[in-house]
Design an enzyme around this catalytic site. Structure first.
Site, PDB file in Angstrom:
ATOM      1  N   HIS A  72     -19.251  -5.246   2.034  1.00 63.32           N
ATOM      2  CA  HIS A  72     -18.323  -6.263   2.524  1.00 63.32           C
ATOM      3  C   HIS A  72     -18.587  -6.645   3.975  1.00 63.32           C
ATOM      4  CE1 HIS A  72     -16.094  -6.032  -1.152  1.00 63.32           C
ATOM      5  NE2 HIS A  72     -15.760  -4.764  -0.973  1.00 63.32           N
ATOM      6  N   GLU A 179     -13.240   2.015  -9.928  1.00 62.56           N
ATOM      7  CA  GLU A 179     -12.404   0.923  -9.430  1.00 62.56           C
ATOM      8  C   GLU A 179     -12.286  -0.210 -10.431  1.00 62.56           C
ATOM      9  OE1 GLU A 179     -14.162  -0.639  -5.864  1.00 62.56           O
ATOM     10  OE2 GLU A 179     -16.173  -0.716  -6.727  1.00 62.56           O
ATOM     11  N   ASP A 205      -9.216  -2.125  -5.363  1.00 61.52           N
ATOM     12  CA  ASP A 205      -9.729  -2.824  -6.545  1.00 61.52           C
ATOM     13  C   ASP A 205      -9.166  -2.236  -7.834  1.00 61.52           C
ATOM     14  OD1 ASP A 205     -11.200  -4.723  -5.233  1.00 61.52           O
ATOM     15  OD2 ASP A 205     -13.065  -3.608  -5.282  1.00 61.52           O
TER      16      ASP A 205
END
Length: 288
Positions: A72, A179, A205
Site C-alpha cells: 500500500h 483476510e 480486510d
C-alpha cells in the site's frame, strides 16, 4: 548474535565454514526467539519513512520487528533492502509485505536483499498458500533458488546445506495472510501446510469481507479470530494480528486467549499524524 533487546534469547544455531573461521550464522529472528519464551513480538509498520533512520527510531522505541509494507505504498525493493540491512544490523527483525499478485520474482528478491520473512496478502485458499510457500522456502518445503551473499548472513556464503536449513528455519518466514472469506474457510488446511510459519489476520480486510466492519465487537469477527487461533494452535504455527492497534482490548484477548505472538502496531504515518495533531493542539492551547 545481533539482538534488538537486552534479555538472553535462545539464539539461532551456529555454523562455521570448514575452510575458515568466519561465522556464517544467520541473524537472530526475534519473532522465533520471543515466541519460544511465550512472549509477543511487537512490530512497527513502515509505509512512508524510506530512510534507515526509521530502524533506529523503532529500536529506541522498543519494537522487536518491522512490518515493511510494499503493498500500500510507493516504496521500492531498494528502499526495503536498505531498511532491512539496517534492521538486521540493529537487531530489529525485518519482515516485508509484498503486493498482491506481485509474482514469485519479487518474493524471492525481497528475501535475497535482507527480509527475514515475507508477508503474502489476499490468499484465497490452499493453492495460493502453497505457491507462496514454494517460492519462500528452499527444499524440501519449497523451490526457492539457491544463491549467496545475503545481509542476514553478513554477506558470508555458508555451505548450501547450512544456508537452506538456517534460512528455512529462521530467515524466510512465510506469513500467510488470512483476510478473505475463502482463506478463513480453508484456514485449517492452510495451517497444516509444511512451510506455513505464521497465520496473520488482516483485520481490516477480513472484517470487510465477512461483513462485520465497522463493528469490531460483532460476535462474527471474534469467531473468525478464534478460528484462526485454533488452526494455528492445532498445527503448531504462530498467529499474528494486524490492523487492531486501535482496539487494545481486543488485542489483549487475541494475545492472552488465542495465543497470538506477532502483533503489528501503528504504521509510521499514523504515529506521525497522531503525534502531530496532539502537538498542534498543545501549541494552539497556549494562547489564552
Amino acid at each position: 548474535m545481533r539482538s534488538s533487546i537486552d534479555i538472553p534469547f535462545p539464539t539461532n544455531k551456529h555454523s562455521t565454514m570448514s575452510s575458515s573461521s568466519q561465522s556464517t550464522t544467520i541473524a537472530q529472528n526475534n519473532l522465533i526467539a520471543l515466541a519460544a519464551r511465550g512472549k509477543i513480538c511487537t512490530s512497527l509498520g513502515v509505509k512512508i519513512c524510506r530512510g534507515v533512520e526509521i530502524v533506529h527510531i523503532a529500536k529506541a522505541s522498543g519494537y522487536d520487528s518491522l512490518f515493511i509494507d510494499l503493498e500500500h505504498t510507493c516504496m521500492t525493493v531498494q528502499d526495503a533492502s536498505q531498511i532491512c540491512i539496517a534492521a538486521v544490523s540493529a537487531g530489529i527483525t525485518p519482515f516485508v509485505r509484498v503486493p498482491h499478485e506481485c509474482g514469485q520474482g519479487m518474493i524471492q528478491k525481497v528475501l535475497h536483499v535482507g527480509a527475514m520473512g515475507v508477508i503474502v496478502p489476499h490468499i484465497q485458499g490452499v493453492e495460493d498458500a502453497k505457491k507462496a510457500i514454494a517460492v519462500t522456502k528452499y527444499p524440501p518445503h519449497g523451490t526457492r533458488s539457491l544463491s549467496g551473499g545475503f545481509p542476514q548472513f553478513e554477506y558470508a556464503s555458508p555451505p548450501p546445506q547450512v544456508l537452506m536449513q538456517e534460512a528455512n528455519q529462521y530467515g524466510s518466514q512465510c506469513f500467510i495472510m488470512i483476510e478473505t472469506v475463502d482463506a478463513l474457510a480453508a484456514v485449517d488446511d492452510i495451517a497444516a501446510l509444511p512451510g506455513c510459519d505464521v497465520l496473520l489476520v488482516g483485520s481490516q480486510d477480513l472484517a470487510a469481507e465477512i461483513g462485520t466492519s465497522p463493528d469490531w465487537d460483532h460476535p462474527g469477527f471474534w469467531d473468525s479470530l478464534q478460528k484462526v487461533g485454533s488452526a494455528a494452535k492445532k498445527h503448531g504455527k504462530l498467529m499474528g494480528v494486524a490492523g487492531l492497534y486501535h482496539r487494545p482490548d481486543i488485542l489483549r484477548r487475541v494475545v492472552n486467549e488465542l495465543g497470538a505472538r506477532w502483533v503489528v502496531g501503528s504504521h509510521d504515518v499514523g504515529l506521525l499524524l497522531g503525534g502531530g495533531r496532539a502537538n498542534s493542539e498543545l501549541l494552539r492551547g497556549l494562547q489564552s
